[in-house]
Design an enzyme around this catalytic site. Structure first.
Site, PDB file in Angstrom:
ATOM      1  N   SER A 261       0.797  -1.226   0.000  1.00 30.57           N
ATOM      2  CA  SER A 261       0.000   0.000   0.000  1.00 30.57           C
ATOM      3  C   SER A 261       0.826   1.270   0.000  1.00 30.57           C
ATOM      4  O   SER A 261       0.309   2.343  -0.340  1.00 30.57           O
ATOM      5  CB  SER A 261      -0.917   0.018   1.229  1.00 30.57           C
ATOM      6  OG  SER A 261      -0.157  -0.067   2.420  1.00 30.57           O
TER       7      SER A 261
ATOM      8  N   GLU B 123     -13.913  11.985  10.894  1.00 27.28           N
ATOM      9  CA  GLU B 123     -13.473  11.989  12.285  1.00 27.28           C
ATOM     10  C   GLU B 123     -11.970  12.226  12.412  1.00 27.28           C
ATOM     11  O   GLU B 123     -11.410  12.157  13.507  1.00 27.28           O
ATOM     12  CB  GLU B 123     -13.843  10.662  12.948  1.00 27.28           C
ATOM     13  CG  GLU B 123     -15.346  10.438  13.002  1.00 27.28           C
ATOM     14  CD  GLU B 123     -15.711   9.125  13.665  1.00 27.28           C
ATOM     15  OE1 GLU B 123     -14.780   8.395  14.107  1.00 27.28           O
ATOM     16  OE2 GLU B 123     -16.907   8.820  13.743  1.00 27.28           O
TER      17      GLU B 123
ATOM     18  N   HIS C 271       1.132   5.573   5.854  1.00 25.62           N
ATOM     19  CA  HIS C 271       0.718   5.934   4.493  1.00 25.62           C
ATOM     20  C   HIS C 271       0.842   7.438   4.252  1.00 25.62           C
ATOM     21  O   HIS C 271       0.564   8.250   5.137  1.00 25.62           O
ATOM     22  CB  HIS C 271      -0.717   5.476   4.247  1.00 25.62           C
ATOM     23  CG  HIS C 271      -0.877   4.000   4.399  1.00 25.62           C
ATOM     24  ND1 HIS C 271      -1.393   3.430   5.546  1.00 25.62           N
ATOM     25  CD2 HIS C 271      -0.549   2.978   3.572  1.00 25.62           C
ATOM     26  CE1 HIS C 271      -1.397   2.112   5.411  1.00 25.62           C
ATOM     27  NE2 HIS C 271      -0.888   1.814   4.228  1.00 25.62           N
TER      28      HIS C 271
END
Length: 255
Positions: A37, A213, A220
């Site tokens: 990722s 939120e 990341h």
């Protein structure tokens, strides 16, 4: 008269051949990115999270195609088991490149993607061997560091074991190595504990509709962080003097 017609025909054929050779460019180099990722292309629902492979595509001339095959959550084991590697291996042609960065998910024993150190090295060796078999070029990359600082403000190493395994394979197989773990730690240290937050997905409540939120993510990157990490990789490609470096668009790469 007959000879004249033959010459005319030969001239026409030669002209067409020259025209075709002028119009048809040579085959473009394809650069495959495989990993997790921290590299992958993000869906809009994940923005402003960016993998460094996203801006990476913009730093090359028209002679290069960047094919980002990295996927969220993948390790060397899952990348192979899901046939993602086989798809890359089947597509490789002479002169292509494979940039290989794993470790984030391989090292986490609680994940299904966990890969033992022995299997990790074996998987890396497979990537290298099968890439070279196609006369393409493997490049190993240590996993980009997570953002972590100690109480004194020192940027900490977050992948000591699996980065070390990558270095071992690179040395044993004489594979070009980009030590992105160390280079990213140096970048975080330069920016400092507070400044380095600007590279990551650190969001306050209400900052972005995808994270109403808020979000605190030290793994990341946001768009700025992805671009900075991509430029670290590009700089190392130049330091290694890979032929690929000739295709980097120079005005956009930091010295």
């Amino acid at each position: 008269m007959m000879k004249y017609k033959v010459y005319v025909k030969l001239g026409a054929i030669l002209s067409i051949a020259l025209l075709v050779s002028f119009i048809a460019p040579g085959r473009k180099i394809r650069v495959y990115l495989i990993g997790d990722s921290t590299i992958s292309i993000k869906e809009k629902k994940g923005y402003p999270e960016n993998g460094w492979g996203m801006p990476f595509v913009n730093f090359f001339d028209e002679g290069v195609i960047v094919d980002n095959r990295a996927q969220n959550g993948r390790s060397t084991k899952s990348f192979i088991n899901e046939k993602r590697w086989q798809s890359v291996a089947d597509s490789l042609q002479k002169g292509d490149y494979v940039l290989i960065q794993f470790g984030h998910n391989d090292e986490v024993e609680t994940k299904k993607a966990y890969t033992t150190p022995e299997a990790f090295k074996a998987n890396l060796l497979r990537f290298v061997t099968e890439t070279r078999r196609k006369k393409a070029h493997p490049v190993l990359i240590t996993p980009v560091s997570r953002r972590s600082f100690d109480a004194t403000g020192k940027a900490l190493e977050t992948h000591p074991v699996y980065s070390g395994l990558l270095r071992e394979v690179a040395a044993a197989q004489k594979v070009p190595l980009i030590d992105l773990d160390r280079k990213s730690i140096e970048l975080y240290q330069k920016l400092g504990e507070e400044g380095s937050k600007l590279l990551f997905n650190h969001l306050q409540p209400g900052d972005h509709p995808n994270y109403p939120e808020g979000k605190v993510d030290n793994t990341h990157f946001n768009e700025l962080g992805a671009r900075e990490i991509a430029q670290l990789v590009l700089k190392e490609i130049k330091v290694l003097k890979l032929d690929l470096a000739k295709h980097i668009v120079k005005p956009f790469v930091k010295k």
